[in-house]
Each structure stands twice: as C-alpha cells, then as structure tokens.
Design a protein around this motif. Structure first.
Motif, PDB file in Angstrom:
ATOM      1  N   ARG A 259       1.056  -1.022   0.195  1.00  0.00           N
ATOM      2  CA  ARG A 259      -0.283  -0.103  -0.435  1.00  0.00           C
ATOM      3  C   ARG A 259       0.782   1.605   0.042  1.00  0.00           C
ATOM      4  NH1 ARG A 259      -5.639  -0.116   2.373  1.00  0.00           N
ATOM      5  NH2 ARG A 259      -6.142   1.549   2.169  1.00  0.00           N
ATOM      6  N   ASP A 260       2.415   1.284   0.453  1.00  0.00           N
ATOM      7  CA  ASP A 260       3.467   2.496   0.330  1.00  0.00           C
ATOM      8  C   ASP A 260       3.855   2.243  -1.489  1.00  0.00           C
ATOM      9  OD1 ASP A 260       2.335   2.861   2.924  1.00  0.00           O
ATOM     10  OD2 ASP A 260       3.794   1.566   3.497  1.00  0.00           O
ATOM     11  N   HIS A 261       3.498   1.526  -1.932  1.00  0.00           N
ATOM     12  CA  HIS A 261       3.988   1.711  -3.101  1.00  0.00           C
ATOM     13  C   HIS A 261       5.420   1.122  -2.886  1.00  0.00           C
ATOM     14  CE1 HIS A 261       0.190   3.318  -4.115  1.00  0.00           C
ATOM     15  NE2 HIS A 261       0.591   4.078  -3.982  1.00  0.00           N
ATOM     16  N   ILE A 262       5.517  -0.544  -2.461  1.00  0.00           N
ATOM     17  CA  ILE A 262       6.813  -0.579  -2.531  1.00  0.00           C
ATOM     18  C   ILE A 262       6.839  -1.973  -2.793  1.00  0.00           C
ATOM     19  CG2 ILE A 262       8.650  -1.494  -0.755  1.00  0.00           C
ATOM     20  CD1 ILE A 262       7.888   0.992   1.447  1.00  0.00           C
ATOM     21  N   PRO A 263       8.317  -2.057  -3.762  1.00  0.00           N
ATOM     22  CA  PRO A 263       8.188  -3.392  -4.812  1.00  0.00           C
ATOM     23  C   PRO A 263       8.268  -4.405  -3.719  1.00  0.00           C
ATOM     24  CG  PRO A 263       9.067  -2.352  -5.915  1.00  0.00           C
ATOM     25  CD  PRO A 263       9.215  -0.792  -4.530  1.00  0.00           C
ATOM     26  N   THR A 264       7.638  -6.094  -3.678  1.00  0.00           N
ATOM     27  CA  THR A 264       7.795  -6.936  -3.067  1.00  0.00           C
ATOM     28  C   THR A 264       8.798  -8.533  -3.638  1.00  0.00           C
ATOM     29  OG1 THR A 264       5.662  -8.000  -3.812  1.00  0.00           O
ATOM     30  CG2 THR A 264       5.377  -5.931  -1.995  1.00  0.00           C
ATOM     31  N   PRO A 265       9.237  -8.799  -2.584  1.00  0.00           N
ATOM     32  CA  PRO A 265      10.363 -10.012  -2.892  1.00  0.00           C
ATOM     33  C   PRO A 265       9.580 -11.073  -4.091  1.00  0.00           C
ATOM     34  CG  PRO A 265       9.849  -9.787  -1.210  1.00  0.00           C
ATOM     35  CD  PRO A 265       9.163  -8.959  -1.089  1.00  0.00           C
ATOM     36  N   ILE A 266       8.040 -10.723  -4.484  1.00  0.00           N
ATOM     37  CA  ILE A 266       7.134 -11.845  -5.375  1.00  0.00           C
ATOM     38  C   ILE A 266       7.817 -11.308  -6.643  1.00  0.00           C
ATOM     39  CG2 ILE A 266       5.410 -10.716  -5.540  1.00  0.00           C
ATOM     40  CD1 ILE A 266       3.426 -13.631  -5.453  1.00  0.00           C
ATOM     41  N   MET A 267       7.253  -9.795  -7.085  1.00  0.00           N
ATOM     42  CA  MET A 267       8.182  -9.615  -8.126  1.00  0.00           C
ATOM     43  C   MET A 267       8.673  -9.880  -8.979  1.00  0.00           C
ATOM     44  SD  MET A 267       5.906  -5.702  -6.717  1.00  0.00           S
ATOM     45  CE  MET A 267       6.397  -4.116  -8.536  1.00  0.00           C
ATOM     46  N   ALA A 268      10.267  -9.682  -7.717  1.00  0.00           N
ATOM     47  CA  ALA A 268      11.880 -10.282  -8.673  1.00  0.00           C
ATOM     48  C   ALA A 268      10.862 -12.021  -8.805  1.00  0.00           C
ATOM     49  CB  ALA A 268      12.790 -10.986  -7.525  1.00  0.00           C
ATOM     50  N   GLU A 269      10.559 -12.599  -8.301  1.00  0.00           N
ATOM     51  CA  GLU A 269      10.209 -14.102  -9.122  1.00  0.00           C
ATOM     52  C   GLU A 269       9.240 -14.207 -10.369  1.00  0.00           C
ATOM     53  OE1 GLU A 269       7.968 -18.057  -7.969  1.00  0.00           O
ATOM     54  OE2 GLU A 269       8.120 -17.121  -7.515  1.00  0.00           O
ATOM     55  N   TYR A 270       8.816 -13.218 -10.439  1.00  0.00           N
ATOM     56  CA  TYR A 270       7.676 -12.949 -11.517  1.00  0.00           C
ATOM     57  C   TYR A 270       8.230 -12.412 -12.805  1.00  0.00           C
ATOM     58  CZ  TYR A 270       3.887 -10.192 -14.684  1.00  0.00           C
ATOM     59  OH  TYR A 270       3.094  -9.444 -15.703  1.00  0.00           O
ATOM     60  N   TYR A 271       8.925 -11.120 -13.250  1.00  0.00           N
ATOM     61  CA  TYR A 271      10.265 -10.699 -13.832  1.00  0.00           C
ATOM     62  C   TYR A 271      10.901 -11.698 -14.701  1.00  0.00           C
ATOM     63  CZ  TYR A 271       7.438  -6.189 -13.377  1.00  0.00           C
ATOM     64  OH  TYR A 271       6.465  -4.939 -13.796  1.00  0.00           O
ATOM     65  N   ALA A 272      11.845 -12.473 -13.398  1.00  0.00           N
ATOM     66  CA  ALA A 272      12.577 -13.451 -13.867  1.00  0.00           C
ATOM     67  C   ALA A 272      12.105 -14.524 -14.355  1.00  0.00           C
ATOM     68  CB  ALA A 272      13.554 -14.076 -12.182  1.00  0.00           C
ATOM     69  N   GLN A 273      10.767 -15.066 -14.309  1.00  0.00           N
ATOM     70  CA  GLN A 273      10.709 -15.860 -15.015  1.00  0.00           C
ATOM     71  C   GLN A 273      10.188 -15.107 -16.873  1.00  0.00           C
ATOM     72  OE1 GLN A 273       6.936 -16.353 -12.999  1.00  0.00           O
ATOM     73  NE2 GLN A 273       7.369 -17.739 -11.845  1.00  0.00           N
ATOM     74  N   ARG A 274       9.840 -13.887 -16.437  1.00  0.00           N
ATOM     75  CA  ARG A 274       9.780 -13.790 -17.978  1.00  0.00           C
ATOM     76  C   ARG A 274      10.922 -12.943 -18.460  1.00  0.00           C
ATOM     77  NH1 ARG A 274       5.410 -14.579 -14.909  1.00  0.00           N
ATOM     78  NH2 ARG A 274       3.848 -15.159 -15.598  1.00  0.00           N
ATOM     79  N   SER A 275      12.239 -13.410 -18.483  1.00  0.00           N
ATOM     80  CA  SER A 275      13.512 -12.888 -18.904  1.00  0.00           C
ATOM     81  C   SER A 275      14.191 -13.326 -20.022  1.00  0.00           C
ATOM     82  CB  SER A 275      14.481 -13.138 -17.771  1.00  0.00           C
ATOM     83  OG  SER A 275      14.345 -14.295 -17.037  1.00  0.00           O
ATOM     84  N   SER A 276      13.374 -14.306 -20.734  1.00  0.00           N
ATOM     85  CA  SER A 276      13.800 -14.702 -22.014  1.00  0.00           C
ATOM     86  C   SER A 276      13.279 -13.604 -22.928  1.00  0.00           C
ATOM     87  CB  SER A 276      13.367 -16.134 -22.617  1.00  0.00           C
ATOM     88  OG  SER A 276      11.357 -16.242 -22.240  1.00  0.00           O
ATOM     89  N   ALA A 277      12.174 -12.521 -22.485  1.00  0.00           N
ATOM     90  CA  ALA A 277      12.065 -11.481 -23.617  1.00  0.00           C
ATOM     91  C   ALA A 277      12.965 -10.565 -24.407  1.00  0.00           C
ATOM     92  CB  ALA A 277      10.759 -10.541 -22.641  1.00  0.00           C
ATOM     93  N   GLY A 278      13.222 -10.749 -25.182  1.00  0.00           N
ATOM     94  CA  GLY A 278      14.629  -9.501 -25.623  1.00  0.00           C
ATOM     95  C   GLY A 278      13.949  -8.248 -24.659  1.00  0.00           C
ATOM     96  N   LEU A 279      13.246  -7.364 -23.545  1.00  0.00           N
ATOM     97  CA  LEU A 279      13.248  -6.528 -23.621  1.00  0.00           C
ATOM     98  C   LEU A 279      12.068  -6.751 -22.320  1.00  0.00           C
ATOM     99  CD1 LEU A 279      14.753  -4.352 -22.682  1.00  0.00           C
ATOM    100  CD2 LEU A 279      13.143  -2.626 -23.591  1.00  0.00           C
ATOM    101  N   ILE A 280      12.153  -6.911 -21.205  1.00  0.00           N
ATOM    102  CA  ILE A 280      10.655  -6.380 -20.460  1.00  0.00           C
ATOM    103  C   ILE A 280      10.499  -4.705 -20.087  1.00  0.00           C
ATOM    104  CG2 ILE A 280       9.728  -6.719 -17.700  1.00  0.00           C
ATOM    105  CD1 ILE A 280      11.943  -9.051 -17.288  1.00  0.00           C
TER     106      ILE A 280
END
Length: 361
Positions: free
Chosen positions: A31-52
């Motif tokens: 609620r304070d708009h701070i990224p959470t650890p689960i976001m690291a997992e989410y983006y890492a899963q999609r890291s084969s994109a040419g660019l995120i």
C-alpha cells in the motif's frame, strides 16, 4: 530476412530477440507502493523476452493512484527494486522502468491529493481505489510552477531507476494518462504555451523527454504512445496532426525506441476505433526502432517484423499467462489463457503460478 526471433539493438540495449514484454500493471506492491519479493520471481520468469518493459511505475505520490502499484520516488522503493532487477539480470534478461504519472486518472482516496491534469476535466470512467471502483473527480489544472515540479519528479524518477539497476527507462505517454492528456485536444483545453496548437500540446512530452534524456542518455530512453482511438475518455480529433510531429520530435532527440499501442475496429482493450493506425506515417519520420503493440497474434507478429512494418512486437496479456512466451512463439506451441480476475489481485495466484513448457523460461 529479419525475423521476430533475431536480436536487435535498442539504443544502448542489446535485445536477444524482438519479442518484447509490454508494460502490465499487476498490483503486487504494498500500500506504500514498495515492490515486493514476489515481483522478482514474476519478472525473472519472463526474462527470456528480448526486453521487459516494467509495469507502470509512479514518479510521485500525486501521480500514482493505482492501488498496490509500485513507485520509484523514495529511497525505500529504489532499494526494493534492486532485487527485482537483479533477478532479471541473473537470467540474462534486460528490463527498463516505465515512468508513470496518471494525471486525472487518480482518485484522491488513494493519493490523499486532488488529481491534476493539463485542464480541469473529469473522466467518465470509474477509477480503481482500495475500496473498489469509484467515480472520478475533477482534476486541478496544472500551473507552470506545477509543470516544473513534475518535470523535476521525472528527473528524480529517472535517477532512481538507474540507481536501482534498470537498463533504461520508458516514458509512459499513452492510454489517457498525464502526458497523453496534454497531447490530445479532447482533454487539453489550455490557451498558454502548452495548449491549442499541436506544437504546443507536444511541448510537455518534449520537456519530459529532454529532461529524461539529459540524465539517462538517449540510448537508455524510450517512449510509449497510443496514437489512435480513445483511451479512458481521452481522444484527439486529428491524431495524425499531433502524433506524427511528436514522433518526429522524438526522432530528433534520438531516443532508443518508440512503442505504439494501436487500437483497431475489433480491438479488445482500451476500446475500439475506426481512426487509422499511424505506424506507417510515424515510421516515415521516426528512424530508430519502432515497436508495435495491441492484439498481435503469432502470425501477425511474424509478418510485421519480416515485412519491416515493425522492428519488434510487444506482447502484454500473453506474457501474463506464458512466462516462456518466446519459446512458445518460436516453436508454435499453444498458449495458456490468462485469468482476468487475478490481473490486479495480490499474491501468487495468476501471477507466478502459470506453467512453462520451457523450464528455463
């Protein structure tokens, strides 16, 4: 012949392929708009994109009215972004931060502040809040002093994104948010140097882009536009008169790439339109990589890149449900269907639990 799966240089960024992950609000911060650890997992899963291209990231409290969306104006937010970016880099991915000011699409119950815009208008759409959707409020017209303050907030956000390790930034100038509100004649009713003519309505975008380029460098700066059709009550009567000159201005600044979200008569998000797509006229004046977005199938994407209509294609909802989208597209494999009810929910469901056929992502 160039294909969707060939590498591409996007300014300073070397992308391994031309399948780009489009920005996608997912509401998994605090609620304070701070990224959470689960976001690291989410983006890492999609890291084969040419660019995120990251989800839209608020440049200030005033400009971030989406519940549980992340910001990048505080040091605490910067520190929380660092492991997210690092997780992508560890898997050889590239990621840029999309810088966002929502303008009149903010509700005061989220920010504690009156929404602002180029002119005192009120969206007809209901807005997301922590208590469900609520009626929009009239925006306060920005003064010249307000505009200077917001430009400084874009500068701060750019510095913070680079400090967090992002490979660059994208200026969100689309979808009916603040910069788009300045661009379009339905929402920009100003009579000063920021309103009236197309040249004046482009001025705020140019000011933002120049400030960002001065800090990040042109090779790490990109812009997203939505040049045709309505976006959240924001539309222009003659979009070619404003968006083609805007693209020409961005070409002069030599930004890394330009991304266009283009609506069509049978579009599925942000409405439908009969206004002509402008990627052709824009490509005539913008001579750096052009990325197209909106409802692209595998076949459409392959054809667009092979014929040179686009240099790359960004995919949104397909990346929600398919962390290994590049692998699936390259091998013509079936795609998972995204679950709409979990687009903006919190937790792992509909976020990090979609299956991958290629376990490496």
């Amino acid at each position: 012949m160039v294909t969707l799966f060939d590498p591409i240089q996007l300014g300073d960024i070397h992308a391994a392929n031309r399948v780009i992950m489009a920005p996608l609000t997912r509401a998994r911060a605090t609620r304070d708009h701070i990224p959470t650890p689960i976001m690291a997992e989410y983006y890492a899963q999609r890291s084969s994109a040419g660019l995120i291209i990251s989800e839209a990231v608020g440049i200030s409290q005033e400009g971030l009215g989406w519940p549980y969306a992340p910001g990048i104006w505080s040091q605490q937010q910067v520190e929380a972004w660092k492991p997210v970016v690092e997780a992508v880099h560890k898997k050889n991915g590239k990621i840029v931060a999309q810088l966002w000011h929502m303008g009149r699409m903010v509700h005061s119950s989220v920010t504690g502040l009156q929404p602002v815009s180029c002119s005192p208008t009120t969206p007809s759409e209901k807005l997301h809040t922590y208590d469900g959707k609520q009626d929009a409020e009239q925006a306060r017209e920005l003064t010249k002093q307000d505009i200077e303050r917001i430009l400084e907030e874009y500068e701060r956000a750019t510095r913070n994104a680079l400090a967090a390790g992002f490979d660059g930034v994208q200026i969100h100038a689309a979808n009916g948010y603040l910069i788009d509100e300045f661009l379009r004649d339905s929402t920009n009713l100003r009579t000063d140097s920021y309103g009236g003519s197309a040249e004046n309505r482009i001025r705020f975008l140019q000011d933002v882009a120049e400030r960002v380029v001065a800090i990040a460098g042109a090779g790490k700066t990109s812009v997203r536009l939505s040049p045709n059709g309505e976006s959240q009550g924001c539309i222009d009567s003659h979009p070619e008169h404003v968006f083609v000159p805007a693209a020409c201005m961005l070409n002069t600044l030599e930004i890394a790439f330009l991304e266009l979200r283009e609506s069509s008569p049978d579009g599925t998000f942000f409405g439908q339109t009969n206004q002509a797509k402008l990627h052709g006229p824009i490509k005539n004046v913008f001579h750096h990589p052009l990325i197209l977005n909106q409802d692209y199938t595998r076949e459409d994407a392959l054809a667009a890149v092979e014929t040179g209509i686009a240099d790359a294609i960004s995919f949104g909802r397909n990346f929600i449900a398919n962390p290994d989208l590049v692998y699936r597209l390259e091998n013509d494999l079936p795609l998972n269907q995204d679950i709409v009810k979990t687009w903006y929910s919190q937790g792992q469901a509909g976020y990090t639990d979609y299956s991958a056929l290629n376990k490496e992502g």
